[in-house]
Scaffold this motif. Structure first.
Motif: not given
Length: 109
Positions: A8-14, A25-26
């Protein structure tokens, strides 16, 4: 160092500072992150934040990294070490280049 499959992954765009990251993630835990810096900026050396690798790229590479994560399966995080001479990357094959491939033979005339 072995590769770790990204599940999995998530994007952080502050909105408050120049901060664009992709958390990887794993197994329900973070395994590392990709950190994107302004184009033309000197990139920090890839390294560990605690036990998690941080790989540094220019913002121009953001769409390429996201494209790999969205469209290629499986994708792995490869972290070999910090400083020159180490290969750190997102890869689509768990085996790094040069490991286990037979030598190419060229035909002679």
């Amino acid at each position: 160092m072995p590769t770790t499959q990204i599940e999995k992954y998530h994007v952080i765009y502050s909105a408050n500072r120049f901060d664009r990251r992709i958390g990887l993630m794993a197994g329900g835990t973070y395994i590392g992150q990709l950190v994107f810096h302004p184009n033309g900026a000197t990139l920090p050396v890839d390294g560990l934040n605690g036990t998690q690798p941080q790989l540094h790229y220019h913002l121009d590479d953001f769409a390429n990294a996201l494209d790999l994560l969205r469209n290629e399966k499986p994708v792995y995080l490869l972290y070999s070490g910090s400083g020159g001479g180490y290969e750190n990357a997102l890869v689509t094959d768990p085996e790094t280049v040069g490991e286990g491939e037979p030598a190419l033979r060229f035909a002679t005339r």
